[in-house]
Design a protein around this motif. Structure first.
Motif, PDB file in Angstrom:
ATOM      1  N   ILE A   1       0.899  -1.093   0.192  1.00 51.62           N
ATOM      2  CA  ILE A   1      -0.096  -0.029  -0.032  1.00 51.62           C
ATOM      3  C   ILE A   1       0.767   1.471   0.135  1.00 51.62           C
ATOM      4  O   ILE A   1       0.572   2.209  -0.786  1.00 51.62           O
ATOM      5  N   PRO A   2       1.876   1.198   0.747  1.00 46.54           N
ATOM      6  CA  PRO A   2       2.580   2.630   0.755  1.00 46.54           C
ATOM      7  C   PRO A   2       3.278   2.727  -0.736  1.00 46.54           C
ATOM      8  O   PRO A   2       3.328   4.071  -1.086  1.00 46.54           O
ATOM      9  N   TYR A   3       3.701   1.557  -1.094  1.00 47.58           N
ATOM     10  CA  TYR A   3       4.381   1.872  -2.455  1.00 47.58           C
ATOM     11  C   TYR A   3       3.293   2.281  -3.514  1.00 47.58           C
ATOM     12  O   TYR A   3       3.655   3.138  -4.358  1.00 47.58           O
ATOM     13  N   LEU A   4       2.130   1.687  -3.357  1.00 47.30           N
ATOM     14  CA  LEU A   4       1.066   2.124  -4.430  1.00 47.30           C
ATOM     15  C   LEU A   4       0.750   3.683  -4.244  1.00 47.30           C
ATOM     16  O   LEU A   4       0.485   4.522  -5.173  1.00 47.30           O
ATOM     17  N   GLU A   5       0.790   3.968  -2.913  1.00 49.57           N
ATOM     18  CA  GLU A   5       0.297   5.417  -2.650  1.00 49.57           C
ATOM     19  C   GLU A   5       1.385   6.444  -3.200  1.00 49.57           C
ATOM     20  O   GLU A   5       1.151   7.478  -3.922  1.00 49.57           O
ATOM     21  N   ARG A   6       2.827   6.151  -3.206  1.00 50.35           N
ATOM     22  CA  ARG A   6       3.884   6.891  -3.887  1.00 50.35           C
ATOM     23  C   ARG A   6       3.619   6.967  -5.307  1.00 50.35           C
ATOM     24  O   ARG A   6       3.835   7.811  -5.911  1.00 50.35           O
ATOM     25  N   HIS A   7       3.339   5.577  -5.921  1.00 54.68           N
ATOM     26  CA  HIS A   7       3.189   5.544  -7.220  1.00 54.68           C
ATOM     27  C   HIS A   7       2.037   6.441  -7.895  1.00 54.68           C
ATOM     28  O   HIS A   7       2.285   7.102  -8.832  1.00 54.68           O
ATOM     29  N   LEU A   8       0.846   6.254  -6.989  1.00 56.17           N
ATOM     30  CA  LEU A   8      -0.215   7.258  -7.572  1.00 56.17           C
ATOM     31  C   LEU A   8       0.110   8.708  -7.416  1.00 56.17           C
ATOM     32  O   LEU A   8      -0.313   9.526  -8.244  1.00 56.17           O
ATOM     33  N   ALA A   9       0.869   8.846  -6.401  1.00 50.61           N
ATOM     34  CA  ALA A   9       0.968  10.408  -6.171  1.00 50.61           C
ATOM     35  C   ALA A   9       2.116  10.996  -7.090  1.00 50.61           C
ATOM     36  O   ALA A   9       1.941  12.186  -7.305  1.00 50.61           O
ATOM     37  N   ALA A  10       2.773  10.110  -7.679  1.00 49.54           N
ATOM     38  CA  ALA A  10       3.669  10.375  -8.746  1.00 49.54           C
ATOM     39  C   ALA A  10       3.078  10.406 -10.171  1.00 49.54           C
ATOM     40  O   ALA A  10       3.808  10.714 -11.305  1.00 49.54           O
ATOM     41  N   GLY A  11       1.760  10.262 -10.293  1.00 52.58           N
ATOM     42  CA  GLY A  11       0.792  10.218 -11.443  1.00 52.58           C
ATOM     43  C   GLY A  11       0.852   8.985 -12.045  1.00 52.58           C
ATOM     44  O   GLY A  11       0.271   8.928 -13.189  1.00 52.58           O
ATOM     45  N   GLY A  12       1.173   7.820 -11.394  1.00 53.11           N
ATOM     46  CA  GLY A  12       1.002   6.484 -12.077  1.00 53.11           C
ATOM     47  C   GLY A  12      -0.344   5.828 -11.981  1.00 53.11           C
ATOM     48  O   GLY A  12      -1.127   6.429 -11.124  1.00 53.11           O
ATOM     49  N   LYS A  13      -0.626   4.932 -12.552  1.00 57.38           N
ATOM     50  CA  LYS A  13      -1.947   4.114 -12.427  1.00 57.38           C
ATOM     51  C   LYS A  13      -1.788   2.881 -11.722  1.00 57.38           C
ATOM     52  O   LYS A  13      -0.945   2.326 -11.607  1.00 57.38           O
ATOM     53  N   LEU A  14      -3.166   2.524 -10.697  1.00 62.74           N
ATOM     54  CA  LEU A  14      -2.964   1.572  -9.983  1.00 62.74           C
ATOM     55  C   LEU A  14      -2.774   0.325 -10.767  1.00 62.74           C
ATOM     56  O   LEU A  14      -2.065  -0.677 -10.175  1.00 62.74           O
ATOM     57  N   HIS A  15      -3.450   0.262 -11.886  1.00 65.66           N
ATOM     58  CA  HIS A  15      -3.152  -1.139 -12.535  1.00 65.66           C
ATOM     59  C   HIS A  15      -1.889  -1.350 -12.954  1.00 65.66           C
ATOM     60  O   HIS A  15      -1.247  -2.515 -13.287  1.00 65.66           O
ATOM     61  N   ASN A  16      -0.927  -0.390 -13.192  1.00 63.04           N
ATOM     62  CA  ASN A  16       0.545  -0.512 -13.556  1.00 63.04           C
ATOM     63  C   ASN A  16       1.005  -1.536 -12.493  1.00 63.04           C
ATOM     64  O   ASN A  16       2.090  -2.217 -12.814  1.00 63.04           O
ATOM     65  N   VAL A  17       0.560  -1.365 -11.205  1.00 65.18           N
ATOM     66  CA  VAL A  17       1.406  -2.327 -10.298  1.00 65.18           C
ATOM     67  C   VAL A  17       0.357  -3.446  -9.698  1.00 65.18           C
ATOM     68  O   VAL A  17       0.721  -4.644  -9.751  1.00 65.18           O
ATOM     69  N   THR A  18      -0.782  -3.234  -9.790  1.00 61.49           N
ATOM     70  CA  THR A  18      -1.772  -4.333  -9.145  1.00 61.49           C
ATOM     71  C   THR A  18      -1.772  -5.547 -10.239  1.00 61.49           C
ATOM     72  O   THR A  18      -2.119  -6.687  -9.967  1.00 61.49           O
ATOM     73  N   ARG A  19      -1.506  -5.194 -11.735  1.00 68.19           N
ATOM     74  CA  ARG A  19      -1.564  -6.298 -12.623  1.00 68.19           C
ATOM     75  C   ARG A  19      -0.786  -7.645 -12.295  1.00 68.19           C
ATOM     76  O   ARG A  19      -0.824  -8.618 -12.440  1.00 68.19           O
ATOM     77  N   HIS A  20       0.353  -6.985 -11.563  1.00 72.23           N
ATOM     78  CA  HIS A  20       1.664  -8.002 -11.145  1.00 72.23           C
ATOM     79  C   HIS A  20       0.939  -8.927  -9.780  1.00 72.23           C
ATOM     80  O   HIS A  20       1.905  -9.861  -9.514  1.00 72.23           O
ATOM     81  N   MET A  21      -0.020  -8.498  -9.198  1.00 73.71           N
ATOM     82  CA  MET A  21      -0.456  -8.994  -7.946  1.00 73.71           C
ATOM     83  C   MET A  21      -1.470  -9.849  -7.868  1.00 73.71           C
ATOM     84  O   MET A  21      -2.200 -10.413  -7.111  1.00 73.71           O
ATOM     85  N   LEU A  22      -1.979 -10.146  -9.147  1.00 78.33           N
ATOM     86  CA  LEU A  22      -3.324 -10.967  -9.360  1.00 78.33           C
ATOM     87  C   LEU A  22      -3.179 -12.363  -8.783  1.00 78.33           C
ATOM     88  O   LEU A  22      -4.097 -12.880  -8.307  1.00 78.33           O
ATOM     89  N   GLY A  23      -1.969 -12.987  -8.879  1.00 77.29           N
ATOM     90  CA  GLY A  23      -1.846 -14.356  -8.414  1.00 77.29           C
ATOM     91  C   GLY A  23      -1.296 -14.499  -6.952  1.00 77.29           C
ATOM     92  O   GLY A  23      -0.986 -15.592  -6.761  1.00 77.29           O
ATOM     93  N   LEU A  24      -1.315 -13.545  -6.197  1.00 80.91           N
ATOM     94  CA  LEU A  24      -0.954 -13.290  -5.025  1.00 80.91           C
ATOM     95  C   LEU A  24      -1.551 -14.603  -3.901  1.00 80.91           C
ATOM     96  O   LEU A  24      -0.940 -15.118  -3.030  1.00 80.91           O
ATOM     97  N   PHE A  25      -2.882 -14.698  -4.328  1.00 79.76           N
ATOM     98  CA  PHE A  25      -3.638 -15.706  -3.609  1.00 79.76           C
ATOM     99  C   PHE A  25      -4.099 -16.935  -4.319  1.00 79.76           C
ATOM    100  O   PHE A  25      -4.917 -17.463  -3.872  1.00 79.76           O
ATOM    101  N   ALA A  26      -3.313 -17.009  -5.266  1.00 79.55           N
ATOM    102  CA  ALA A  26      -3.528 -18.179  -6.240  1.00 79.55           C
ATOM    103  C   ALA A  26      -3.768 -19.641  -5.284  1.00 79.55           C
ATOM    104  O   ALA A  26      -2.836 -19.760  -4.525  1.00 79.55           O
TER     105      ALA A  26
END
Length: 337
Positions: free
Chosen positions: A270-295
């Motif tokens: 979450i802190p990493y995502l908050e920094r990414h969003l604050a810098a103008g990034g999109k949530l999907h840029n990061v969360t697309r890599h997290m889809l398999g976390l609970f496979a």
């Protein structure tokens, strides 16, 4: 500052393969939260893109990613030397030369797996890279051969010539690359695996550090390979089921106590995502890599659905991640065991 060679050698006991469109800096940060010890690789970056195209943003990474290696593609020794210098200046721990990618784009640029047919050129390339590396280790990732080559003859000759040029660590994908007739995707599955051939290379070249790659999908399989090989590189399984591979890797392969749960990793993102969003990034840029976390865990389908449907919407933020997480029951004993 790059890490000492002995530290990298230890980290290379388990590495996550360089994978185009997957192992970007967001993916690597996510993977690092699960394993402190595994060696992480960038996507392949071509030397022409860095040297002629000025695309040095492709080398951006977070200091938390160490130990981290950059993989270069190219076949011009002088250009690879310049690209290596750029990588070293940015603090990568290792520079790896791609001699395994079978894509058409790579073939047309005369690098990747097609270089298995030109070991003398590869030796010239790595020699130039070593001269530019200021002590940072140069490594090679290769196949066992291409097309109609006799892998039993080609692979030891390749390791001998390139090893003589100063490379002490190789990762060998235990399949041929078929440059004629198979797509890059097909080349990941259709050519048969030949683990025994790669195992023989370890007996032929005991002084080389050799990692094996291809078709290894569990830590049990990795442990079996480590009875013979110095290291194991895992690709798709580490991406699609990262908790199964990386959450327990430090305990099982490096002998370190303790392991996080997948829930803890999601919270730590979450802190990493908050920094990414604050810098103008999109949530999907990061969360697309997290889809398999609970496979394979209860709630995994809802987790994937919430993130995949919502992360690309305008204004999507960390609240969406929390919503997705609410669908997954926390079972720390099961996850960390």
């Amino acid at each position: 500052m790059s890490l000492p060679a002995h530290t990298l050698t230890q980290a290379a006991r388990l590495s996550v393969a360089p994978m185009m469109d997957w192992t970007d800096r967001h993916c690597r940060y996510f993977h690092r939260l699960m394993s402190r010890r595994a060696l992480l690789y960038t996507e392949m970056v071509t030397a022409p893109a860095l040297v002629r195209g000025g695309a040095t943003h492709l080398l951006d990474f977070d200091a938390a990613e160490h130990p981290v290696a950059v993989q270069l593609g190219g076949s011009d020794p002088a250009e690879l030397a310049l690209a290596t210098r750029l990588c070293v200046e940015r603090g990568y721990d290792e520079v790896n030369l791609n001699v395994g990618c079978p894509s058409d784009r790579v073939q047309s640029g005369t690098f990747g797996a097609v270089l298995m047919t030109q070991p003398a050129l590869v030796a010239e390339c790595v020699s130039a890279m070593k001269d530019a590396a200021q002590g940072v280790e140069i490594t090679v990732k290769c196949r066992i051969g291409v097309d109609d080559q006799e892998a039993e003859e080609v692979l030891p000759d390749f390791l001998s010539q390139v090893g003589a040029a100063g490379v002490g660590r190789f990762t060998i994908h235990a399949r041929k690359a078929w440059l004629k007739g198979l797509s890059p995707k097909e080349n990941r599955d259709i050519p048969p695996l030949d683990y025994p051939l790669v195992h023989r290379m370890k007996s032929f070249f005991p002084s080389l550090h050799l990692s094996i790659n291809g078709g290894i999908a569990t830590l049990d399989a990795a442990e079996d390979q480590l009875e013979i090989m110095d290291g194991v590189m895992i690709g798709r399984a580490a991406y699609h089921q990262p908790a199964d591979i990386l959450l327990k890797a430090d305990q099982r392969l490096f002998g370190e106590p303790g392991a996080k749960t997948a829930h803890q990793v999601a919270e730590e993102m979450i802190p990493y995502l908050e920094r990414h969003l604050a810098a103008g990034g999109k949530l999907h840029n990061v969360t697309r890599h997290m889809l398999g976390l609970f496979a394979g865990r209860p709630g995994a389908r809802a987790w994937r659905r919430v993130l995949s449907e919502g992360a690309t919407r305008p204004g999507a933020g960390v609240a969406l991640l929390r919503e997705a997480l609410s669908h997954v029951p926390e079972t720390p004993r099961q996850e960390a065991s």
